[in-house]
Write a protein that holds these residues in place. Structure first.
Motif, PDB file in Angstrom:
ATOM      1  N   LYS A 139       0.834  -1.196   0.000  1.00 39.46           N
ATOM      2  CA  LYS A 139       0.000   0.000   0.000  1.00 39.46           C
ATOM      3  C   LYS A 139       0.869   1.246   0.000  1.00 39.46           C
ATOM      4  O   LYS A 139       1.781   1.380   0.812  1.00 39.46           O
ATOM      5  CB  LYS A 139      -0.906   0.000   1.230  1.00 39.46           C
ATOM      6  N   VAL A 140       0.595   2.153  -0.933  1.00 32.75           N
ATOM      7  CA  VAL A 140       1.324   3.419  -1.018  1.00 32.75           C
ATOM      8  C   VAL A 140       0.540   4.470  -0.239  1.00 32.75           C
ATOM      9  O   VAL A 140      -0.576   4.821  -0.620  1.00 32.75           O
ATOM     10  CB  VAL A 140       1.516   3.855  -2.481  1.00 32.75           C
ATOM     11  N   THR A 141       1.099   4.962   0.830  1.00 32.73           N
ATOM     12  CA  THR A 141       0.412   5.906   1.698  1.00 32.73           C
ATOM     13  C   THR A 141       1.123   7.256   1.698  1.00 32.73           C
ATOM     14  O   THR A 141       2.309   7.349   1.330  1.00 32.73           O
ATOM     15  CB  THR A 141       0.365   5.378   3.141  1.00 32.73           C
ATOM     16  N   PRO A 142       0.453   8.318   2.135  1.00 38.31           N
ATOM     17  CA  PRO A 142       1.130   9.611   2.262  1.00 38.31           C
ATOM     18  C   PRO A 142       2.326   9.548   3.207  1.00 38.31           C
ATOM     19  O   PRO A 142       3.279  10.297   3.041  1.00 38.31           O
ATOM     20  CB  PRO A 142       0.030  10.529   2.813  1.00 38.31           C
ATOM     21  N   LEU A 143       2.282   8.637   4.208  1.00 37.30           N
ATOM     22  CA  LEU A 143       3.391   8.512   5.134  1.00 37.30           C
ATOM     23  C   LEU A 143       4.680   8.140   4.410  1.00 37.30           C
ATOM     24  O   LEU A 143       5.772   8.545   4.818  1.00 37.30           O
ATOM     25  CB  LEU A 143       3.064   7.457   6.195  1.00 37.30           C
ATOM     26  N   LEU A 144       4.566   7.382   3.325  1.00 33.99           N
ATOM     27  CA  LEU A 144       5.750   7.015   2.543  1.00 33.99           C
ATOM     28  C   LEU A 144       6.437   8.257   1.998  1.00 33.99           C
ATOM     29  O   LEU A 144       7.675   8.377   2.057  1.00 33.99           O
ATOM     30  CB  LEU A 144       5.342   6.084   1.403  1.00 33.99           C
ATOM     31  N   PHE A 145       5.671   9.206   1.497  1.00 33.40           N
ATOM     32  CA  PHE A 145       6.246  10.430   0.947  1.00 33.40           C
ATOM     33  C   PHE A 145       6.839  11.305   2.051  1.00 33.40           C
ATOM     34  O   PHE A 145       7.884  11.935   1.863  1.00 33.40           O
ATOM     35  CB  PHE A 145       5.181  11.203   0.169  1.00 33.40           C
ATOM     36  N   VAL A 146       6.174  11.345   3.191  1.00 40.27           N
ATOM     37  CA  VAL A 146       6.694  12.120   4.319  1.00 40.27           C
ATOM     38  C   VAL A 146       8.013  11.514   4.803  1.00 40.27           C
ATOM     39  O   VAL A 146       8.985  12.238   5.082  1.00 40.27           O
ATOM     40  CB  VAL A 146       5.664  12.171   5.467  1.00 40.27           C
ATOM     41  N   ALA A 147       8.058  10.187   4.894  1.00 37.62           N
ATOM     42  CA  ALA A 147       9.283   9.525   5.330  1.00 37.62           C
ATOM     43  C   ALA A 147      10.430   9.794   4.361  1.00 37.62           C
ATOM     44  O   ALA A 147      11.561  10.099   4.778  1.00 37.62           O
ATOM     45  CB  ALA A 147       9.048   8.018   5.461  1.00 37.62           C
ATOM     46  N   LYS A 148      10.151   9.688   3.072  1.00 37.45           N
ATOM     47  CA  LYS A 148      11.200   9.937   2.085  1.00 37.45           C
ATOM     48  C   LYS A 148      11.661  11.387   2.139  1.00 37.45           C
ATOM     49  O   LYS A 148      12.868  11.678   2.019  1.00 37.45           O
ATOM     50  CB  LYS A 148      10.685   9.602   0.690  1.00 37.45           C
ATOM     51  N   ALA A 149      10.732  12.304   2.341  1.00 35.54           N
ATOM     52  CA  ALA A 149      11.096  13.721   2.429  1.00 35.54           C
ATOM     53  C   ALA A 149      11.961  13.988   3.654  1.00 35.54           C
ATOM     54  O   ALA A 149      12.953  14.723   3.590  1.00 35.54           O
ATOM     55  CB  ALA A 149       9.827  14.578   2.460  1.00 35.54           C
ATOM     56  N   LEU A 150      11.615  13.380   4.792  1.00 38.93           N
ATOM     57  CA  LEU A 150      12.411  13.592   5.997  1.00 38.93           C
ATOM     58  C   LEU A 150      13.806  12.986   5.842  1.00 38.93           C
ATOM     59  O   LEU A 150      14.809  13.597   6.253  1.00 38.93           O
ATOM     60  CB  LEU A 150      11.705  12.983   7.212  1.00 38.93           C
ATOM     61  N   LEU A 151      13.903  11.809   5.253  1.00 37.86           N
ATOM     62  CA  LEU A 151      15.205  11.185   5.032  1.00 37.86           C
ATOM     63  C   LEU A 151      16.074  12.053   4.127  1.00 37.86           C
ATOM     64  O   LEU A 151      17.292  12.190   4.352  1.00 37.86           O
ATOM     65  CB  LEU A 151      15.033   9.793   4.419  1.00 37.86           C
ATOM     66  N   THR A 152      15.463  12.646   3.129  1.00 37.29           N
ATOM     67  CA  THR A 152      16.204  13.548   2.233  1.00 37.29           C
ATOM     68  C   THR A 152      16.645  14.804   2.974  1.00 37.29           C
ATOM     69  O   THR A 152      17.774  15.285   2.804  1.00 37.29           O
ATOM     70  CB  THR A 152      15.335  13.923   1.024  1.00 37.29           C
ATOM     71  N   ALA A 153      15.759  15.342   3.826  1.00 35.82           N
ATOM     72  CA  ALA A 153      16.111  16.529   4.609  1.00 35.82           C
ATOM     73  C   ALA A 153      17.268  16.228   5.559  1.00 35.82           C
ATOM     74  O   ALA A 153      18.145  17.075   5.780  1.00 35.82           O
ATOM     75  CB  ALA A 153      14.885  17.012   5.393  1.00 35.82           C
ATOM     76  N   VAL A 154      17.300  15.012   6.117  1.00 39.48           N
ATOM     77  CA  VAL A 154      18.398  14.623   6.998  1.00 39.48           C
ATOM     78  C   VAL A 154      19.710  14.593   6.232  1.00 39.48           C
ATOM     79  O   VAL A 154      20.758  15.020   6.743  1.00 39.48           O
ATOM     80  CB  VAL A 154      18.112  13.251   7.650  1.00 39.48           C
ATOM     81  N   SER A 155      19.681  14.119   4.996  1.00 43.54           N
ATOM     82  CA  SER A 155      20.912  14.091   4.196  1.00 43.54           C
ATOM     83  C   SER A 155      21.424  15.501   3.905  1.00 43.54           C
ATOM     84  O   SER A 155      22.628  15.710   3.765  1.00 43.54           O
ATOM     85  CB  SER A 155      20.666  13.334   2.883  1.00 43.54           C
ATOM     86  N   ARG A 156      20.517  16.458   3.867  1.00 39.55           N
ATOM     87  CA  ARG A 156      20.906  17.849   3.623  1.00 39.55           C
ATOM     88  C   ARG A 156      21.300  18.573   4.914  1.00 39.55           C
ATOM     89  O   ARG A 156      22.113  19.497   4.902  1.00 39.55           O
ATOM     90  CB  ARG A 156      19.745  18.598   2.951  1.00 39.55           C
ATOM     91  N   GLN A 157      20.714  18.151   6.050  1.00 38.28           N
ATOM     92  CA  GLN A 157      20.983  18.786   7.344  1.00 38.28           C
ATOM     93  C   GLN A 157      21.267  17.698   8.374  1.00 38.28           C
ATOM     94  O   GLN A 157      20.432  17.368   9.218  1.00 38.28           O
ATOM     95  CB  GLN A 157      19.776  19.634   7.787  1.00 38.28           C
ATOM     96  N   PRO A 158      22.458  17.072   8.350  1.00 45.55           N
ATOM     97  CA  PRO A 158      22.739  15.891   9.193  1.00 45.55           C
ATOM     98  C   PRO A 158      22.623  16.152  10.693  1.00 45.55           C
ATOM     99  O   PRO A 158      22.367  15.214  11.458  1.00 45.55           O
ATOM    100  CB  PRO A 158      24.184  15.530   8.813  1.00 45.55           C
ATOM    101  N   MET A 159      22.807  17.393  11.140  1.00 49.01           N
ATOM    102  CA  MET A 159      22.777  17.676  12.583  1.00 49.01           C
ATOM    103  C   MET A 159      21.416  17.372  13.204  1.00 49.01           C
ATOM    104  O   MET A 159      21.329  17.120  14.412  1.00 49.01           O
ATOM    105  CB  MET A 159      23.151  19.136  12.819  1.00 49.01           C
ATOM    106  N   ILE A 160      20.357  17.338  12.401  1.00 44.92           N
ATOM    107  CA  ILE A 160      19.035  17.057  12.948  1.00 44.92           C
ATOM    108  C   ILE A 160      18.930  15.607  13.403  1.00 44.92           C
ATOM    109  O   ILE A 160      18.092  15.253  14.232  1.00 44.92           O
ATOM    110  CB  ILE A 160      17.942  17.381  11.898  1.00 44.92           C
ATOM    111  N   ASN A 161      19.803  14.764  12.868  1.00 44.72           N
ATOM    112  CA  ASN A 161      19.802  13.325  13.158  1.00 44.72           C
ATOM    113  C   ASN A 161      20.873  13.031  14.214  1.00 44.72           C
ATOM    114  O   ASN A 161      21.884  12.401  13.958  1.00 44.72           O
ATOM    115  CB  ASN A 161      20.079  12.550  11.864  1.00 44.72           C
ATOM    116  N   SER A 162      20.626  13.501  15.440  1.00 48.57           N
ATOM    117  CA  SER A 162      21.667  13.437  16.470  1.00 48.57           C
ATOM    118  C   SER A 162      21.044  13.270  17.844  1.00 48.57           C
ATOM    119  O   SER A 162      19.824  13.226  17.999  1.00 48.57           O
ATOM    120  CB  SER A 162      22.516  14.715  16.417  1.00 48.57           C
TER     121      SER A 162
END
Length: 502
Positions: A322-345
C-alpha cells in the motif's frame, strides 16, 4: 532392618530426580524484570524443547519464552500479573518424567496412580540450592534462541542487588532467599493451605518468602479474578476468599474496594502502571524534564503529492504494497536529513572529566510512532536512508502491521535516531509532538484534507496538510529546525524536488 534400609534408599532416590529450574534470563534489553502475561501450558502438562511455554511483557515488547528442556512442567513460580526479576525462578520442569508409564504429575503436585515415586514433593525451603536467588551457571540453562550465557549481566546484576540490600540492612533478593521469616499474623496477608505429602508443602510457592510482599501464586484465584484485582488496585493477599478451599471470587474482590475521599467505591477504577505504560511515562517525563523543546508548524499544499501517490500505486513495483502519504513524508524527511545531518543526532551529558557531547549519527534508523494494543510504541526501520522507495514502502507496511498486532520485537524498539508520528490518521489537524529520547527531533503529520487555498494567485480548493517539527534546542537552533521543516514541506508540495535532491 532391610525394609528400613529400602525405605531410606527410596527417600534418597526421591530427592535425586532430574529436575531443572529455569530462571528468567536477560532478554538483551538491559531491563531488570518482566511481567507474566499468560501461561501457555498448565502444571502437569508435558513440554518439548523450544515449545512456547509462557508469554512475558517487558517495558518494550511481548516475548514468548520457549522451554529450554523437555519434560513435565511441575511448578510455575509466578502467575499472570506477577513481576519476575531477571535471575529469579520462572518455572521448574521434571526432565525425568516417565512417558512410558504415563508418570505425569497432577495439578496438586502428586503423581498419578501408576507411579510410586512422589518425586515432585521435594520441598523448596529458603536457603536450599534450588531456591537461592544467585544464579548458578551450572544450573541455569541456556534460553533457546538467545545464545550461550556465562557469568554475564544477569549474575553481575543479581550479585550487585544482593550486596546492596545486605549492606543497607534491607531484605532484598539475596537476603530473602536465606532468611526464614515468621508466620503472618492474623489479619495480614496469608498463604492459603495447599495439599501436602508427609508434612511437606506440595509446591514451593505455598510458602511466602520473607522480605517481600505475598506472591499472587500463594492465593487461590482464577486469572479473570486476578486481572479484576489488578484493575481495581486490590491486593489479593489481604482478602479472605469465600469460595471452596478459600478461593477468592469476583464478589470478594469487588467487596474489598475501599472508597476514597467519601466517593462510592464504584465511581473510580485504579489501573496499576506497569509494562509499556510505565516505560512511556518514564520516557516522556525524562524527555520534558531534560530537553528544552521547541515546536515549529507549517501548512503545505500536498495536492501534487496525492496525485503522485496515485500514479505510484498503479506501477507494478508497488502492486503488493500500500502506497500511503506517510511514505512520501518519510522519504522527504530522510532527504532533509541528508541535507541537514545535525538534525539526526542526540545529546550526551558530561560524565566525569569528559564534556557534554553532540553525537551525530551517520545512519538513519527511522522511528514510526504506532498506537498498539500495548500502548504507544516507536519501532524503527534500520538504515532507512539506504532504502529505495519500494523498499521503504515495504518496510513501513511491515513495521506498522507488526506494531499494531502487538508483536514488535525488542530489536526494532531501540536504536532509533529520528521519529515520525502520524496523528492525522485520527482526524487531528496537528499537535505538538514530544521528543522520543534521546533523539533530537520528531516530525508530526496532521490530517490531509481539502481546504481553501490560494493557488497561482486564485482561491481554490486544494489538498492541504499540516506539519509540526519538535527539536531539542540544545542541539538544533531555530535556523536549522526551520530549514529542515521547510525542506520537508517543499518536497511534499512538489515531489519533483525530492528527485532533484536525491
Amino acid at each position: 532392618m532391610l525394609l528400613s534400609r529400602l525405605g531410606f534408599l527410596g527417600r534418597q532416590l526421591e530427592v535425586t530426580v532430574p529436575r531443572e529450574q529455569f530462571r528468567l534470563p536477560d532478554l538483551g534489553e538491559g531491563l531488570p524484570d518482566a511481567e507474566i502475561v499468560r501461561w501457555l501450558v498448565e502444571v502437569g502438562e508435558r513440554v518439548t524443547v523450544n515449545q512456547p511455554i509462557v508469554e512475558v511483557e517487558t517495558a518494550k515488547a511481548l516475548v514468548d519464552m520457549p522451554s529450554p528442556f523437555a519434560g513435565v512442567l511441575t511448578t510455575r513460580h509466578a502467575e499472570p500479573g506477577d513481576t519476575v526479576e531477571v535471575g529469579q525462578p520462572l518455572m521448574t520442569i521434571d526432565t525425568g518424567a516417565d512417558t512410558a508409564t504415563g508418570d505425569t504429575p497432577t495439578t496438586d503436585g502428586t503423581r498419578g496412580p501408576e507411579s510410586h515415586r512422589q518425586r515432585d514433593h521435594v520441598p523448596f525451603t529458603p536457603g536450599s540450592d534450588e531456591q537461592t536467588d544467585e544464579p548458578s551457571d551450572e544450573r541455569m540453562p541456556v534460553l533457546v534462541g538467545y545464545g550461550p550465557r556465562g557469568p554475564s549481566r544477569v549474575s553481575r546484576r543479581t550479585s550487585r542487588r544482593g550486596s546492596r540490600t545486605d549492606s543497607t540492612g534491607g531484605t532484598g533478593a539475596t537476603a530473602a532467599a536465606h532468611t526464614a521469616g515468621p508466620a503472618p499474623a492474623a489479619g495480614q496477608a496469608r498463604a492459603t493451605s495447599a495439599p501436602t505429602t508427609a508434612g511437606r508443602p506440595a509446591s514451593p510457592d505455598s510458602a511466602q518468602r520473607p522480605g517481600r510482599p505475598a506472591r499472587a501464586v500463594a492465593v487461590l484465584a482464577k486469572p479473570p479474578v486476578r486481572k479484576l484485582a489488578r484493575d481495581l488496585g486490590v491486593d489479593l493477599g489481604t482478602i479472605a476468599g469465600t469460595g471452596p478451599h478459600g478461593t477468592i471470587s469476583r464478589a470478594d474482590v469487588e467487596a474489598a474496594r475501599v472508597p476514597t475521599n467519601g466517593q462510592d467505591a464504584g465511581q473510580v477504577r485504579r489501573i496499576p502502571v506497569t509494562g509499556v505504560r510505565r516505560a512511556i511515562a518514564q520516557a516522556m517525563v525524562a524527555s520534558a524534564a531534560n530537553a528544552p523543546q521547541v515546536t515549529e508548524f507549517v501548512s503545505v499544499d500536498v495536492t501534487e503529492t496525492v496525485a503522485a501517490r496515485e500514479r505510484l500505486a498503479a506501477l507494478s513495483e508497488f502492486a503488493d504494497v500500500k502506497v500511503t502519504p506517510l511514505l512520501f513524508v518519510a522519504k522527504a524527511l530522510l532527504t532533509a536529513v541528508s541535507r541537514q545531518p545535525m538534525i539526526n543526532s542526540r545529546w550526551e551529558d558530561a560524565v566525569g572529566d569528559a564534556p557534554a557531547q553532540i553525537v551525530v549519527h551517520e545512519y538513519v534508523n527511522l522511528g514510526i510512532a504506532v498506537a498498539s494494543p500495548r500502548g504507544l510504541v516507536v519501532p524503527n526501520i534500520a538504515n532507512a536512508d539506504e532504502m529505495s522507495l519500494v523498499e521503504l514502502a515495504h518496510a513501513l507496511h511491515e513495521l506498522t502491521m507488526t506494531a499494531r498486532s502487538g508483536k514488535s520485537t525488542p530489536e526494532t524498539l531501540r536504536g532509533g535516531t529520528i521519529t515520525i508520528t502520524n496523528i492525522g490518521v485520527f482526524g487531528v489537524d496537528i499537535g505538538t509532538p514530544i521528543l522520543n529520547p534521546p533523539e533530537a527531533a520528531i516530525l508530526a503529520l496532521g490530517a490531509i484534507r481539502p481546504m481553501p487555498w490560494v493557488h497561482q494567485g486564485e482561491l481554490a480548493v486544494r489538498t492541504v496538510a499540516q506539519l509540526a517539527l519538535t527539536f531539542d534546542h540544545r542541539i538544533v537552533d531555530g535556523e536549522l529546525g526551520s530549514k529542515v521543516l521547510a525542506d520537508v514541506a517543499r518536497m511534499l508540495a512538489d515531489p519533483a524536488v525530492t528527485l532533484a535532491w536525491n
